[in-house]
Design an enzyme around this catalytic site. Structure first.
Site, PDB file in Angstrom:
ATOM      1  N   GLN A  43      26.753  17.464   4.893  1.00 21.71           N
ATOM      2  CA  GLN A  43      26.406  18.771   5.451  1.00 21.71           C
ATOM      3  C   GLN A  43      25.286  18.620   6.483  1.00 21.71           C
ATOM      4  OE1 GLN A  43      24.167  22.197   3.385  1.00 21.71           O
ATOM      5  NE2 GLN A  43      26.323  22.753   3.098  1.00 21.71           N
ATOM      6  N   CYS A  46      21.683  28.627   5.673  1.00 24.04           N
ATOM      7  CA  CYS A  46      20.369  28.433   5.046  1.00 24.04           C
ATOM      8  C   CYS A  46      19.375  29.495   5.540  1.00 24.04           C
ATOM      9  CB  CYS A  46      19.816  27.050   5.359  1.00 24.04           C
ATOM     10  SG  CYS A  46      18.169  26.769   4.664  1.00 24.04           S
ATOM     11  N   LYS A  91      29.773  26.749   6.297  1.00 21.07           N
ATOM     12  CA  LYS A  91      29.219  27.657   5.300  1.00 21.07           C
ATOM     13  C   LYS A  91      28.294  28.633   6.014  1.00 21.07           C
ATOM     14  CE  LYS A  91      26.562  28.283   1.109  1.00 21.07           C
ATOM     15  NZ  LYS A  91      25.555  27.762   0.155  1.00 21.07           N
ATOM     16  N   GLY A  95      25.820  26.664  -6.508  1.00 23.07           N
ATOM     17  CA  GLY A  95      24.618  25.997  -6.018  1.00 23.07           C
ATOM     18  C   GLY A  95      23.487  26.061  -7.007  1.00 23.07           C
TER      19      GLY A  95
END
Length: 308
Positions: free
Chosen positions: A54, A84, A123, A210
């Site tokens: 990632q 994020c 993502k 997660g």
């Protein structure tokens, strides 16, 4: 999940049923500068496959180069993190900050897809805030870049990790007749029952777990149980928690050294011993421990005392 989903933890998660694991997210700029903290994150062992590397960044050229560097390690796919919410990442225009600049997000994704021969996934989140939930339109545009799958965290960047994940909106993306790539849902999956409900109610192709896995790799076994129709809640005994925790600490320190491995393990203890009575005093001592031997002695002593 920086400093959490390292190789030692990924291997434990695979053992307990995780189908696919992801590296810690890696800065494209860090890779280009050959920063040790970034390049070391590319390392993984064959037991971790299938695995995704990632990456994150905000510049097209650096993301292309980083993709090619990651490809050299032969992961199964490359995942771009546009989700994020952490301030230090967003401040650089990366991660969830890209939700304020969807055109550039699409440009970066196109460039990454074109620069590699392995699949690329993305993502991201629903949008920047409550007034800009752009995921339905964005999902179509991302699909058009050639990505192989899309993971959606059901919160906005403004929410960070607070509030409830909006699975209704994730479900709308999946139900869109124009969407043909797999849609993976993420957010608030904390046990097997919830995992089964999300998969059943919203029709997503997969689930990403997660934070709920931190110090709790057994969650994957429990989720698998529920999805296979065996509604068995996994509650590991204390000896198993201690055994896996010690293994995790040792492996982490072998890879990183005690100076780094011991402090990074502090994020896992609350999960490993969640719900265990009278652990608080031992936890306080472990948080100030500076060696593997000290951590192991504290845990073994706690286990021994709990027998009486």
């Amino acid at each position: 999940m920086e400093d959490i989903t390292d190789s030692s933890f990924r291997q434990i998660c695979k053992r307990y049923g995780a189908d696919i694991v992801f590296t810690e997210f890696i800065s494209s700029e860090g890779l280009i500068r050959n920063a040790v903290k970034s390049t070391v994150k590319l390392n993984f062992e064959s037991i971790e496959r299938p695995i995704a590397v990632q990456i994150f960044g905000h510049e097209i050229e650096s993301m292309k180069i980083a993709t090619q560097m990651a490809e050299a390690y032969q992961p199964e796919f490359i995942d771009i993190n546009f989700g994020c919410p952490v301030k230090k990442v967003v401040a650089k225009g990366a991660g969830a900050a890209m939700l304020k600049n969807p055109e550039k997000m699409i440009q970066i994704t196109k460039a990454v897809v074109a620069s590699t021969n392995i699949p690329v996934t993305v993502k991201t989140r629903l949008g920047w805030d409550e007034n800009s939930k752009i995921i339905e339109d964005l999902a179509e545009k991302l699909q058009d870049t050639g990505i192989a799958a899309l993971t959606i965290h059901g919160r906005t960047r403004a929410q960070m990790y607070s509030g409830k994940a909006d699975w209704e909106l994730i479900g709308k993306v999946k139900a869109n007749s124009r969407i043909s790539i797999p849609i993976i849902g993420n957010g608030d999956i904390t046990d097997g029952r919830i995992a089964k409900e999300m998969l059943t109610n919203y029709g997503v192709d997969g689930l990403m777990i997660g934070r709920a896995s931190v110090g709790n790799p057994w969650i994957f076994e429990e989720v698998r149980n529920f999805l296979e129709g065996n509604e068995i809640v996994v509650t590991p005994e204390l000896k198993d928690r201690i055994s896996i925790c010690i293994e995790h600490v040792k492996h982490s320190c072998v890879m990183k050294g005690e100076k780094r491995g011991i402090p990074e393990m502090r994020k896992h203890y609350s999960g490993y011993f969640r719900g265990v009575k009278h652990f608080k005093e031992t936890k306080i001592k472990i948080l100030s421990a500076s060696s593997i031997d000290e951590v192991e002695e504290l845990l073994r002593t706690f286990e021994e005392n709990r027998r009486f």
